[in-house]
Design an enzyme around this catalytic site. Structure first.
Site, mmCIF file in Angstrom:
data_model
loop_
_atom_site.group_PDB
_atom_site.id
_atom_site.type_symbol
_atom_site.label_atom_id
_atom_site.label_comp_id
_atom_site.label_asym_id
_atom_site.label_seq_id
_atom_site.Cartn_x
_atom_site.Cartn_y
_atom_site.Cartn_z
ATOM 1 N N GLU A 87 4.174 -0.672 0.390
ATOM 2 C CA GLU A 87 3.482 -0.640 -0.899
ATOM 3 C C GLU A 87 3.662 0.725 -1.552
ATOM 4 O OE1 GLU A 87 -0.370 -1.475 0.666
ATOM 5 O OE2 GLU A 87 0.205 -3.499 1.245
ATOM 6 N N GLU A 109 0.548 -7.191 3.315
ATOM 7 C CA GLU A 109 0.915 -6.515 4.554
ATOM 8 C C GLU A 109 1.525 -7.456 5.596
ATOM 9 O OE1 GLU A 109 -2.047 -6.048 3.026
ATOM 10 O OE2 GLU A 109 -2.083 -3.926 2.499
ATOM 11 N N PHE A 166 -2.433 2.365 5.147
ATOM 12 C CA PHE A 166 -3.464 2.892 6.045
ATOM 13 C C PHE A 166 -3.491 2.000 7.285
ATOM 14 C CE2 PHE A 166 -4.695 4.481 1.920
ATOM 15 C CZ PHE A 166 -5.181 5.749 2.169
ATOM 16 N N ASP A 175 -5.776 1.071 9.010
ATOM 17 C CA ASP A 175 -6.890 0.123 8.957
ATOM 18 C C ASP A 175 -6.430 -1.242 8.441
ATOM 19 O OD1 ASP A 175 -9.378 2.434 8.706
ATOM 20 O OD2 ASP A 175 -7.397 2.970 7.989
ATOM 21 N N PHE A 176 -5.373 -1.242 7.619
ATOM 22 C CA PHE A 176 -4.902 -2.500 7.030
ATOM 23 C C PHE A 176 -4.213 -3.389 8.071
ATOM 24 C CE2 PHE A 176 -4.208 -0.188 2.665
ATOM 25 C CZ PHE A 176 -5.543 0.160 2.646
ATOM 26 N N ILE A 177 -4.097 -2.898 9.287
ATOM 27 C CA ILE A 177 -3.505 -3.706 10.348
ATOM 28 C C ILE A 177 -4.264 -5.019 10.507
ATOM 29 C CG2 ILE A 177 -4.869 -2.701 12.252
ATOM 30 C CD1 ILE A 177 -1.164 -3.754 12.329
ATOM 31 N N HIS A 202 -10.630 3.175 5.761
ATOM 32 C CA HIS A 202 -9.425 3.978 5.514
ATOM 33 C C HIS A 202 -9.375 5.196 6.430
ATOM 34 C CE1 HIS A 202 -9.348 1.619 1.809
ATOM 35 N NE2 HIS A 202 -8.169 2.102 1.514
#
Lengths: 368, 321, 342
Positions: free
Chosen positions: C29, C71, C94, C96-98, C140
């Protein structure tokens, strides 16, 4: 009454900061000119800061373990009679000293294209027939730190990173001393240097002999520090250990064999070596060079019988306690060769006996 | 125009409050008074206000990282929001959430969201509660053009259609997903049409026109409330600021930046209402003044408030070790 | 040698590998930023914190690919491209977006080689920002290395500075397995001497930053810096600690850790992540299992509390482990004396 600053020295052209690892004189202790005041480590070298005046060590500004830039105030020497307030004022208004070769161009590696390769070198000083310093196996230009600055006070000095080393391109041909000598001649051509004094250490010494034999007209004098090419014996375990070592502890263990004073092998020095070995191409280059240097357990190239043919001044310097190449190789050389054995040095006299090396170098250059 | 004068005045007050709130928060974010990431809603006020006007106490909204406007329009305390965004004690989330996670479940606001696409499935969940518990409520899930691409959004829309729950997905299309234009990030397709293809009625509206938004919202929300059929509204809005405060917006032309604020939903609202003779200019001026005072005192109070008690670092985690 | 920030070092690593190997691509992104925008600027950002700035300009849109905010598709596309001939670097903005895309990493990419009987290679790198300290709150700011370390089939890199970041990232790009490369966002501006040339640091080789006889500290990423700060302060008290940065949590250099504990007899593990089922507990378990005979004192863990990352600066500062907490942990086991003294 004078107040004298003790400052972080610059050893070699690339040193930018150093760490105080010990104060050798207690605060308030009396010091004489030349007395060792503090131990300092840079990323490449470790050594001592000596008193330039006699007096009393009135302040130790930088505590052990702290890292400060070259030129920073480490401590203050003054007569016992000088007022404390005066000393405090001196410390308070102290401006870091611009140490020669600070940010000027000569401290920065230069690059030039020669033989299709990128060469990196350090150049400082002006005038005279240039002195070209050629390091050994796994070394680099910065390893001449205690030498280059001292000689550059009088003349032009170039310390080269051989191909496969330092910041030069990590490509070596067949790795033979002969091919390396050709390569360095190409480097001299690229710089437009017709004639140079050569000083070579270990493998670099062999390269220097090779150049003197191939292109006698290009060489004004030859100073060889524990060179290869003068006998069979060489510490194969050291060489193989150097190539194989990956972890810092292993590198430290290997490097200790270079010195009498093993404390000179600092973690920072070992880290530098590891970082070099990680560069793309460095490891294959070392392996090629090692294969070319050795013939089984012995040295491959033999110049001993040819040394007498060299018509320019030749000096050989050997650390008496060299554990890499036997000092016995300095015995029985032609009478035209000046041989100096340095008592308290191992394989790295340019580090462990820099003052003596500088003296011999200057004399050899002067004799030409 | 079916709205009475009081409602018109209050709607304007809501939009003006969002605008003033965002201007203050934007300035204090840039000057460092507000920590963390701040994404401003300025320019999009008519969307939240026009839609939330049709929602009541039993209704829910889901939100996203650009959530201050949704929060205010759903009736959250401006003072509590300020305390939260300035990271103070007494903030809506106790100073633990901040701008990107501001939530107020007491007014049916499910929370802003730091995860793009994180909110759409949650909105379906609130709608499922409303349907199951027969509250008569609906849920509006505010998502952006960027989030409309997410797999979670597609899954949420599928779930809503399959479960037949009263959720209205509002795609606020402000032209950019972060720094990338919608023409690129969505492949140039029609977002409403894509949503419709999941099996919902989908509508489009000009988000600078409060009245257009509100009239459409009234119709769509009433239908969803009555039928439990999910629906989609794509609202075309303008993002006056960057993706977050401090975004230099190099990707927007000087011309775009110069004209993006010309269609100001507050100005358009005022003009329409004054020209229709419904409310006088003086009333708008009065509201503007009151709003400015309220925002200023809320911000000052927040700046003066103490930070959260350190002991709260480990509270509300269900289990402690 | 020039000092470079970790941001520059990472950019350089990607640039050098993209020059060297035409199959290396970068996707994510806004890794360029500005596509489709009215200004017609197509390299507006280079990632949200500017790490990949300029790569689009050099390598163009076929190799530096801006994606929508999707993602799962980013990671899945990278995994699919990796098994079929490309060598993708996929950015998860980030870590966290996993949560949005974990399946593509742990069920797909991580499993291919094993599940397909050794016949697949998946040379992809997932780069992602990690860590607290930017007041970015709960979604984040997390340190999620344990989430990847626990998965067989993933290699996990957690660099603690610019020099290591460049060498480890080049190693990661050349590696034929999926590598998770976690960049602490509070460290991008920290500068170190970094060679211009390409170099590689092998995985599973810990960096021993400092050696001392009293206590072994094992730490990752930003915690390495704090541990070094603590070590300097402890040295003034006459306590000498060894600081070990494993660099990669998978593979883990267990030898270096065990050898050090054998010398010091005391272990403190410092981890910015939450305390349960973590890197800290993993190292503690390793030493308890294989180095119990060396221990003179209990193993101490310095971690974040068992809580999400709070937003308020004072709460976040209290949350993140720091030098003072590390020093206190060290002192607690040095002061305790021998194993039987407690």
């Amino acid at each position: 009454m004078t107040i004298t600053a003790v400052i972080m020295p610059r050893w070699g052209l690339t040193m930018e900061e150093g760490t105080v690892t010990a104060w050798l004189v207690p605060l308030g202790g009396t010091v004489a000119v030349g007395q060792e005041l503090a131990e300092v480590e840079s990323s490449k070298l470790a050594g001592t800061v000596e008193a330039t005046v006699s007096g009393v060590l009135r302040r130790t500004i930088i505590e052990v373990g702290a890292t400060v830039p070259v030129g920073a105030l480490l401590g203050v020497i003054a007569d016992a009679a000088v007022d404390d307030a005066e000393i405090d004022a001196f410390v308070g208004t102290f401006e870091p000293v611009e140490v020669a070769a600070g940010e000027d161009e000569s401290s920065k590696p230069k690059t030039i294209e020669a033989g299709g390769l990128r060469w990196s070198y350090l150049r400082s000083g002006e005038g005279g027939v240039p002195l070209v310093l050629i390091h050994g196996f796994g070394g680099d230009a910065a390893g001449w730190g205690f030498i280059q600055g001292a000689i550059a006070a009088d003349q032009d000095v170039i310390a080269v990173d051989l191909p496969g080393h330092g910041n030069s391109e990590k490509t070596v041909t067949d790795g033979s001393l002969d091919a390396q000598a050709d390569a360095v001649i190409g480097f001299l051509d690229a710089l437009g240097i017709d004639k140079a004094h050569l000083a070579g250490h270990s493998m670099g010494g062999g390269i220097a002999i090779g150049i003197a034999l191939k292109a006698p007209g290009r060489v004004a004098s030859l100073t060889l520090l524990a060179p290869v090419g003068l006998g069979d014996g060489i510490n194969v375990d050291y060489l193989k250990g150097f190539v194989a070592a990956r972890k810092r502890r292993d590198v430290e263990t290997v490097l200790r064999q270079l010195f009498v004073n093993e404390a000179l092998v600092t973690p920072a020095l070992a880290e530098e070596i590891i970082r070099y070995k990680r560069l793309d191409g460095a490891q294959p280059a070392l392996e090629t060079l090692l294969a070319a240097l050795l013939n089984g357990q012995a040295q491959r190239a033999q110049y001993r019988d040819k040394l007498g043919a060299i018509k320019v001044p030749v000096s050989v310097i050997w650390g008496a306690q060299d554990r890499i190449i036997p000092p016995a190789h300095a015995v029985g050389l032609p009478a035209s060769v000046r041989v100096e054995t340095v008592a308290d040095s191992g394989h790295m006299p340019q580090v462990e006996a820099a003052d003596q090396v500088n003296k011999i170098l200057k004399e050899t250059i002067a004799k030409a | 125009m079916q709205l009475d004068r009081d409602t018109l005045a209050e709607s304007y007050r809501t939009m003006a409050t969002i605008r003033a709130f965002e201007e203050r928060v934007g300035a204090d974010s840039l000057s460092g008074l507000i920590p963390g990431f701040v994404h401003l809603y300025a320019g999009e006020e008519a969307s939240a206000t026009g839609i939330c006007l049709e929602l009541g106490e039993k209704d829910w909204i889901g939100s996203n990282h650009r959530g201050h406007g949704h929060c205010i329009a759903k009736g959250s305390s401006v003072e509590g929001m300020m305390l939260e965004i300035y990271a103070r004690e007494g903030g809506l989330c106790g100073g633990k959430g901040g701008s990107m996670h501001i939530a107020d479940l007491s007014v049916g606001m499910l929370g802003a969201n730091g995860i793009v696409g994180g909110g759409a499935p949650l909105a379906v969940g609130a709608a499922l509660s409303a349907k199951t518990l027969k509250t008569g409520g609906v849920c509006v899930g505010f998502i952006g053009d960027g989030a409309s691409n997410q797999g979670t959004t597609a899954e949420a829309m599928t779930m809503a259609v399959v479960l037949k729950v009263p959720v209205i997905f509002v795609i606020e299309n402000n032209g950019y997903g972060e720094f990338t234009a919608v023409s690129y990030h969505s492949g140039g397709i029609d977002l409403a049409a894509r949503a419709a293809s999941f099996g919902m009625e989908a509508h489009k509206v000009d988000g600078t026109d409060f009245f257009a938004v509100n009239e459409l919202a009234r119709e769509v929300i009433a239908k969803t409330r009555a039928t439990n059929m999910p629906a989609v509204i794509e609202v075309a809005v303008n993002r006056w600021h960057g993706h977050f405060t401090g975004d230099p917006q190099a990707y927007r032309s000087a011309e775009e930046l110069a004209t993006v604020r010309l269609s100001d939903p507050l100005v358009i609202f005022k003009k329409r209402v004054i020209e229709a003779g419904l409310l006088p200019q003086e009333l708008f001026d009065k509201i503007d003044g009151e709003v400015a005072d309220r925002i200023d005192s809320a911000a000052r109070a927040a700046i003066a408030a103490p930070p959260p008690d350190i002991s709260t670092v480990t509270t509300d985690v269900y289990v402690s070790y | 040698m020039a000092k470079k920030s970790m941001r520059t070092a990472i950019n350089e690593a990607i640039r050098l590998e993209m020059r060297r190997d035409p199959t290396v691509i970068l996707m994510g992104e806004d890794v360029a930023g500005g596509q489709g925008g009215s200004a017609d600027v197509t390299d507006a950002f280079g990632g949200v914190l500017g790490v990949t700035k300029g790569l689009y300009t050099e390598f163009g849109p076929s190799r530096v690919i801006d994606t929508p905010i999707i993602e799962s598709a980013i990671m899945g596309t990278a995994a699919g491209a990796a098994v079929s001939g490309l060598r993708p670097i996929a950015e998860l903005m980030f870590s966290d977006f996993i949560g949005v895309c974990y399946d593509q990493i742990f069920n797909q990419a991580a499993k291919f080689r094993y599940m397909f009987g050794g016949k697949a290679q998946t040379p992809m790198v997932m780069r992602s920002m990690t860590g607290a300290g930017l007041r970015a709150a709960a979604q984040h700011s997390q340190s999620l290395h344990a989430l990847f370390t626990m998965v067989p089939g993933l290699k996990v890199v957690v660099p603690s500075g610019a020099y290591d970041a460049k060498g480890l990232l080049i190693e990661a790009i050349r590696d034929n397995d999926p590598v998770i490369f976690l960049e602490h966002k509070a460290m991008y501006d920290l500068e170190e001497e970094v060679p211009d040339e390409a170099y590689t640091i092998p995985f599973g080789e810990a960096n021993v930053l400092r050696e001392g006889k009293d206590v072994t500290i094992v730490a990752l990423a930003r915690m390495v810096r704090f541990s070094m700060e603590a070590a300097a302060n402890l040295s003034k008290l006459g306590i000498e600690v060894t600081v070990i940065d494993p660099r990669t949590t998978s593979p883990l250099d267990t030898d270096t850790i065990l050898e050090s504990v054998a010398e010091t007899g005391r272990l403190v593990v410092v981890d910015e992540a939450n305390p349960r089922c973590s890197f800290a507990t993993d190292v503690a378990a390793l030493v308890a299992d294989q180095g119990f005979k060396y221990l003179k004192a209990p193993i101490k863990l310095v971690t974040a509390p068992h809580a999400p990352v709070p937003f308020a600066p004072n709460l976040e500062d209290a949350y993140i482990p720091n030098a003072a907490k590390i020093e206190a942990a060290v002192l607690s086991i040095v002061a305790a004396g021998g194993r039987n003294a407690a």
